[in-house]
Enzyme design. Structure first.
Site, short mmCIF file in Angstrom:
data_model
loop_
_atom_site.label_atom_id
_atom_site.label_comp_id
_atom_site.label_asym_id
_atom_site.label_seq_id
_atom_site.Cartn_x
_atom_site.Cartn_y
_atom_site.Cartn_z
N TYR A 147 -45.66 -64.00 11.51
CA TYR A 147 -45.67 -62.56 11.21
C TYR A 147 -44.33 -61.90 11.52
CZ TYR A 147 -50.80 -62.86 10.82
OH TYR A 147 -52.07 -63.19 10.44
N LYS A 177 -52.10 -76.80 14.64
CA LYS A 177 -52.23 -77.63 13.43
C LYS A 177 -51.19 -78.74 13.56
CE LYS A 177 -53.99 -78.41 9.33
NZ LYS A 177 -55.31 -79.03 9.22
N ASP A 220 -58.46 -75.86 11.73
CA ASP A 220 -59.57 -75.96 10.77
C ASP A 220 -60.85 -76.40 11.48
OD1 ASP A 220 -58.02 -78.22 11.19
OD2 ASP A 220 -58.27 -79.04 9.18
N ASP A 257 -55.29 -64.34 14.85
CA ASP A 257 -55.72 -63.21 14.02
C ASP A 257 -57.04 -63.58 13.32
OD1 ASP A 257 -55.76 -60.91 12.53
OD2 ASP A 257 -54.03 -61.38 11.29
N ASP A 312 -61.26 -62.62 14.63
CA ASP A 312 -62.18 -61.89 13.75
C ASP A 312 -63.45 -62.70 13.52
OD1 ASP A 312 -60.69 -59.64 13.52
OD2 ASP A 312 -60.44 -59.73 11.34
#
Ligand code: NAD
Length: 358
Positions: free
Chosen positions: A143, A192, A224, A248, A252
């Site tokens: 980001y 990852k 994942d 992020d 959620d």
């Protein structure tokens, strides 16, 4: 008697309504446990644009920097939808996080026994309660990395770069291990590393930091798989530490498992111990000014403040227990109302929590 100075950014929409209840709870904690909480109300967001033309006035920033911690309601609303991008109310949050050096975002996903029905997962998966804490790196990674357009193999392409320095990974890992020491001493680092170089570096650095915390059990999980495990067996997690983008998404996902946005607090922490504490919900303009917003997320944000910034664990537990007692006694704001329960408004919910606080 210990004294704490708290900057209050009530903000817009339901922000002022829910922070009012949170302040009342802190005042009661002060009386019961002999602490003095001093509140300094400052403007940020849409109300600051109206009053000063800026979403984050210099004075607000200075007061927040001086304070022992910041309590934030929510900012934004349709009135300011057409304001230019860099002055939108929500930019105030980014400005505060950046200028206060808040690089760690802590988001608990908690299912209260009394609200187990609100969880969209089968009861045999979550049991009657759940308590996960996601520690998300907040100021680095993709980001904030280099971004742009360039000529690629197939013509014009866009790119965003994921990069983490050792310093950035070390400090967020340290935050995760420190909070795990205050909880069940389990950290899952999500990356990852089977594909990304930056993730392999993340994993290696987290393992280094773990050596300073021999009591904490560290495991690693690919992102994942973590997304699946949160649905399949969320109870295996205590603290999850991860990068900005993975955090992020996973935070959620985890908050949805709990079933109500009005109940979840969050904390953003930096190096100094001072932090910014806020509900995860927004300014909810659709219900603002009607005394129906759920104040619990804002109230539980104060419990996080007491625990993580002021190290007042007993006092934080008292707030959490009072919330649990009110829910177990059957009181509900409209967002979590179900058959057979007693519906109450924002103020009454706040008063009930004060009543159960001891
Ligand atoms: P929102 O969280 O404000 O509302 C989503 C839905 O949840 C709405 O139906 C709302 O009524 C309900 N809701 C939220 N909090 C509630 C509470 N405490 N009690 C009962 N119901 C509650 O998200 P949105 O509608 O996407 O955004 C509204 C505004 O808030 C936008 O301007 C957005 O940019 C801003 N926002 C601010 C923050 C923040 O300040 N941290 C976070 C998210 C959104």
């Amino acid at each position: 008697m210990s004294e704490f100075h708290i900057a209050v950014v009530a903000g817009d929409g339901i922000g002022p309504e829910v922070t009012e209840q949170a302040i009342a709870v802190l005042n009661k904690v002060g009386e019961l446990f002999h602490h003095a909480f001093h509140f300094n109300k400052v403007l940020a967001g849409g109300c600051a644009i109206d009053a000063t033309g800026k979403c984050l006035p210099e004075e607000t920033l200075e007061e927040c920097k001086k304070a022992d911690s910041v309590l934030l309601g929510a900012v934004g609303g349709p009135k300011w939808d057409n304001v230019a991008g860099d002055q939108r109310p929500e930019r105030a949050l980014l400005g505060l996080r950046e200028k206060l050096g808040l690089y760690a975002n802590l988001r608990p996903a908690i299912i209260h026994k009394a609200l187990a029905d609100a969880c969209p997962l089968k009861p045999e998966i979550t049991g009657d309660s759940l308590d996960i804490l996601i520690v998300r790196e907040l100021t680095g990674g993709i980001y904030f990395g280099e971004k742009g357009y360039r000529e690629g193999k197939y013509g014009q392409e866009a790119f965003d770069i994921e990069a983490y320095s050792e310093m950035e990974v070390k400090r967020i890992a340290k935050t995760a291990f420190e909070v795990a020491m205050q909880r069940n001493k389990k950290v899952t680092s999500v990356d990852k590393a089977n594909v990304l170089e930056s993730s392999r570096f993340w994993r290696k650095t987290v393992i280094e930091v773990a050596k300073e915390y021999p009591e904490v059990e560290l495991t690693h999980m690919y992102v994942d798989n973590a997304a699946m495990q949160l649905i399949r067996n969320p109870k295996q997690f205590d603290v999850i530490v991860t990068s900005n983008i993975f955090g992020d998404i996973l935070s959620d996902e985890a908050s949805m498992i709990t079933g109500s946005i009005g109940l979840l607090p969050s904390a953003s922490l930096g190096q100094t111990g001072a932090g910014m504490y806020e509900p995860i919900h927004g300014s909810a303009p659709d219900i603002a000014g009607q005394d129906i917003a759920n104040p619990v997320a804002a109230i539980l944000s104060t419990a996080m403040m007491l625990k993580y910034s002021f190290k007042l664990d007993k006092e934080a537990d008292a707030i959490e227990k009072a919330v649990t007692s009110v829910l177990e006694a059957g009181y509900r704001t409209p967002d979590i109302m179900s058959e057979g329960m007693k519906e109450v408004g924002t103020k009454e919910m706040g008063n009930l929590i004060l009543h159960f606080l001891s």
